[in-house]
Every structure is written in C-alpha cells, then in structure tokens.
Motif scaffolding. Structure first.
Motif, PDB file in Angstrom:
ATOM      1  N   THR A   1      -8.293   4.575  -3.415  1.00 56.01           N
ATOM      2  CA  THR A   1      -8.967   4.438  -4.713  1.00 56.01           C
ATOM      3  C   THR A   1      -7.961   4.642  -5.840  1.00 56.01           C
ATOM      4  O   THR A   1      -7.214   5.619  -5.826  1.00 56.01           O
ATOM      5  N   SER A   2      -7.997   3.759  -6.815  1.00 52.46           N
ATOM      6  CA  SER A   2      -7.087   3.854  -7.953  1.00 52.46           C
ATOM      7  C   SER A   2      -7.423   5.073  -8.820  1.00 52.46           C
ATOM      8  O   SER A   2      -8.572   5.258  -9.232  1.00 52.46           O
ATOM      9  N   LYS A   3      -6.382   5.866  -9.082  1.00 56.31           N
ATOM     10  CA  LYS A   3      -6.571   7.054  -9.921  1.00 56.31           C
ATOM     11  C   LYS A   3      -6.877   6.632 -11.366  1.00 56.31           C
ATOM     12  O   LYS A   3      -7.740   7.207 -12.016  1.00 56.31           O
ATOM     13  N   SER A   4      -6.166   5.602 -11.851  1.00 59.77           N
ATOM     14  CA  SER A   4      -6.366   5.223 -13.254  1.00 59.77           C
ATOM     15  C   SER A   4      -7.769   4.658 -13.477  1.00 59.77           C
ATOM     16  O   SER A   4      -8.357   4.845 -14.543  1.00 59.77           O
ATOM     17  N   PHE A   5      -8.334   3.999 -12.446  1.00 59.42           N
ATOM     18  CA  PHE A   5      -9.709   3.494 -12.588  1.00 59.42           C
ATOM     19  C   PHE A   5     -10.660   4.668 -12.851  1.00 59.42           C
ATOM     20  O   PHE A   5     -11.497   4.626 -13.749  1.00 59.42           O
ATOM     21  N   ILE A   6     -10.490   5.722 -12.066  1.00 61.80           N
ATOM     22  CA  ILE A   6     -11.363   6.898 -12.234  1.00 61.80           C
ATOM     23  C   ILE A   6     -11.160   7.505 -13.627  1.00 61.80           C
ATOM     24  O   ILE A   6     -12.111   7.705 -14.379  1.00 61.80           O
ATOM     25  N   GLU A   7      -9.904   7.765 -13.964  1.00 62.07           N
ATOM     26  CA  GLU A   7      -9.606   8.460 -15.221  1.00 62.07           C
ATOM     27  C   GLU A   7     -10.105   7.664 -16.435  1.00 62.07           C
ATOM     28  O   GLU A   7     -10.715   8.218 -17.344  1.00 62.07           O
ATOM     29  N   GLU A   8      -9.824   6.362 -16.421  1.00 62.87           N
ATOM     30  CA  GLU A   8     -10.228   5.541 -17.575  1.00 62.87           C
ATOM     31  C   GLU A   8     -11.740   5.518 -17.755  1.00 62.87           C
ATOM     32  O   GLU A   8     -12.245   5.600 -18.871  1.00 62.87           O
TER      33      GLU A   8
ATOM     34  N   PHE B   1       0.838  -1.202   0.000  1.00 59.99           N
ATOM     35  CA  PHE B   1       0.000   0.000   0.000  1.00 59.99           C
ATOM     36  C   PHE B   1       0.875   1.257   0.000  1.00 59.99           C
ATOM     37  O   PHE B   1       0.657   2.189  -0.782  1.00 59.99           O
ATOM     38  N   LYS B   2       1.897   1.230   0.874  1.00 57.50           N
ATOM     39  CA  LYS B   2       2.755   2.418   0.980  1.00 57.50           C
ATOM     40  C   LYS B   2       3.520   2.672  -0.310  1.00 57.50           C
ATOM     41  O   LYS B   2       3.758   3.810  -0.693  1.00 57.50           O
ATOM     42  N   LYS B   3       3.890   1.591  -0.995  1.00 58.51           N
ATOM     43  CA  LYS B   3       4.578   1.724  -2.270  1.00 58.51           C
ATOM     44  C   LYS B   3       3.659   2.429  -3.275  1.00 58.51           C
ATOM     45  O   LYS B   3       4.079   3.297  -4.028  1.00 58.51           O
ATOM     46  N   LYS B   4       2.391   2.025  -3.249  1.00 64.47           N
ATOM     47  CA  LYS B   4       1.430   2.633  -4.184  1.00 64.47           C
ATOM     48  C   LYS B   4       1.236   4.119  -3.871  1.00 64.47           C
ATOM     49  O   LYS B   4       1.069   4.926  -4.775  1.00 64.47           O
ATOM     50  N   ILE B   5       1.259   4.462  -2.588  1.00 61.90           N
ATOM     51  CA  ILE B   5       1.144   5.889  -2.221  1.00 61.90           C
ATOM     52  C   ILE B   5       2.305   6.645  -2.863  1.00 61.90           C
ATOM     53  O   ILE B   5       2.110   7.667  -3.522  1.00 61.90           O
ATOM     54  N   GLU B   6       3.518   6.089  -2.682  1.00 64.09           N
ATOM     55  CA  GLU B   6       4.714   6.753  -3.235  1.00 64.09           C
ATOM     56  C   GLU B   6       4.638   6.890  -4.743  1.00 64.09           C
ATOM     57  O   GLU B   6       5.077   7.890  -5.318  1.00 64.09           O
ATOM     58  N   GLN B   7       4.071   5.870  -5.386  1.00 65.78           N
ATOM     59  CA  GLN B   7       3.990   5.893  -6.860  1.00 65.78           C
ATOM     60  C   GLN B   7       2.889   6.823  -7.371  1.00 65.78           C
ATOM     61  O   GLN B   7       2.709   6.973  -8.573  1.00 65.78           O
TER      62      GLN B   7
END
Ligand code: 5GP
Length: 192
Positions: free
Chosen positions: A91-98, A69-75
């Motif tokens: 929440t995944s940013k790419s899910f929203i954007e796509e 989880f923390k890795k994903k925050i950093e990314q």
C-alpha cells in the motif's frame, strides 16, 4: 443506492482496514461502500501478480514486476507490504497520508500481515475481518471465480491462518452470511 444518496462520513473515522480471505465477497463489499460514501478513498494496491481476466492496471491494482516492487520497498514507498501466496502486495504511504490530510476515510483491503503493520503505524485504524460462512462456501466461491485446484488449496490453507489472526487481533469480525447485512454492519462500524 444512487450517487444522490451519498453521505459524508464523520471526520473522526480515519483508516479502515478490511481483510477478507479470498472468496469472501470483498470486491462487492468495497464497490457498495464506494457507491454509498463520497468521502471514502479506496487504496489501490501494488502487486507483482499477473492481472486476472477482467482486471485493469490502475483500477484493480497497479501491476508491477518484482524488481520495481523491491525498489519501492527500499525507497520506503509502502506504508505496509507483504508476501501473500507467491506474490508481493503493498500500500502506498503517500496515498494514505494525502487522503488523511483531505479528511477522507481511507479504506484498505489488505491481508492480515499488512493490517497488523497498519495498526502499529496508525493505532486508530479500525480493523474489520470478514469471514466466509463456511469453508465449503468459500471453496465454492473460489471455484466459481475459476481458480485452479492448486490455487484453491493454497488459499484455503492461508485462510485458516488468517482466520486465527482475525479472531485474535481484529477490532471487528463479521461472518458474511448475507451480503446486504454485512455491508450494513460495516457501514455502521465506519460511521461510529
Ligand atoms: P488477490 O490476489 O486475490 O487479489 O489478493 C490476495 C490477498 O492479498 C488478499 O488477501 C488481499 O486482501 C491481499 N492484498 C491485496 N492488496 C494488498 C496490499 O496492498 N497489502 C497486503 N498486505 N495485502 C494485500
């Protein structure tokens, strides 16, 4: 409602955030919305909490550990994330954007901390807060779900803070006295 009766939502509806303190009937509401609309994309959150009985990875949540989880925050993977009770949720940013690109209505069921982050990033997002008819009723629902007394205490305490934010910052607040009526009201808000 059958799949034949599914309707398309108007394009201008974009992100809809539903926040419902634990024990407010959130899961049922989301399932009904999924049945009714065919252009709704329901986000599956990432969490570090353990699956409850009956929950499936990739359906209810993506269950990951704290390090992941923390890795994903950093990314910069998350559009929003928060620590709720003792766990992380995001929440995944790419899910929203796509899904916005596909003209879908994106439905997020997240807590108030996350909702406010979404509103800041996407000011047109509609925030809907669902409140239980009473604290007693909420407690009963949590008991029925098999939560431990310690968990129930924690969740009721968090709910009172959440309630304040719902009252002050949300676009709509609904008291879930009757599930059918609440769902109808949400549908009319989404269709606006
Ligand atoms: P539960 O563990 O009972 O499924 O969820 C606990 C709380 O975390 C609920 O208020 C739920 O709405 C919230 N939650 C679930 N997913 C997310 C998420 O992706 N982001 C945020 N901020 N909260 C979430």
């Amino acid at each position: 409602m059958t799949s034949k009766q599914k309707v398309k939502l108007p394009r201008k509806s974009k992100i809809v955030v539903l926040s419902a303190p634990s024990g407010t009937g959130k899961t049922t509401i989301v399932n009904e919305l999924k049945k009714k609309f065919d252009n709704i994309a329901v986000s599956i959150s990432y969490t570090t909490r353990q699956p409850r009985q009956g929950e499936t990875d990739g359906i209810d949540y993506y269950f990951i550990d704290e390090e992941q989880f923390k890795k994903k925050i950093e990314q910069g993977f998350f559009a929003e994330w928060a620590r709720v009770y003792d766990y992380y949720y995001g929440t995944s940013k790419s899910f929203i954007e796509e899904n916005l690109k596909k003209n879908k209505v994106v439905l997020l069921t997240i807590d108030t901390q996350g909702a406010l982050q979404i509103k800041k990033k996407y000011p047109k997002a509609v925030l809907i807060g669902i409140l239980p008819p009473s604290i007693k009723e909420q407690e009963n629902r949590l008991k029925k779900r098999g939560e431990t007394p310690e968990n129930i205490r924690k969740r009721l305490k968090a709910s009172s803070i959440e309630r304040k934010i719902l009252m002050e910052k949300y676009d709509y607040r609904l008291i879930n006295r009757d599930l059918e009526k609440t769902i109808k009201r949400i549908i009319s808000i989404i269709e606006k």
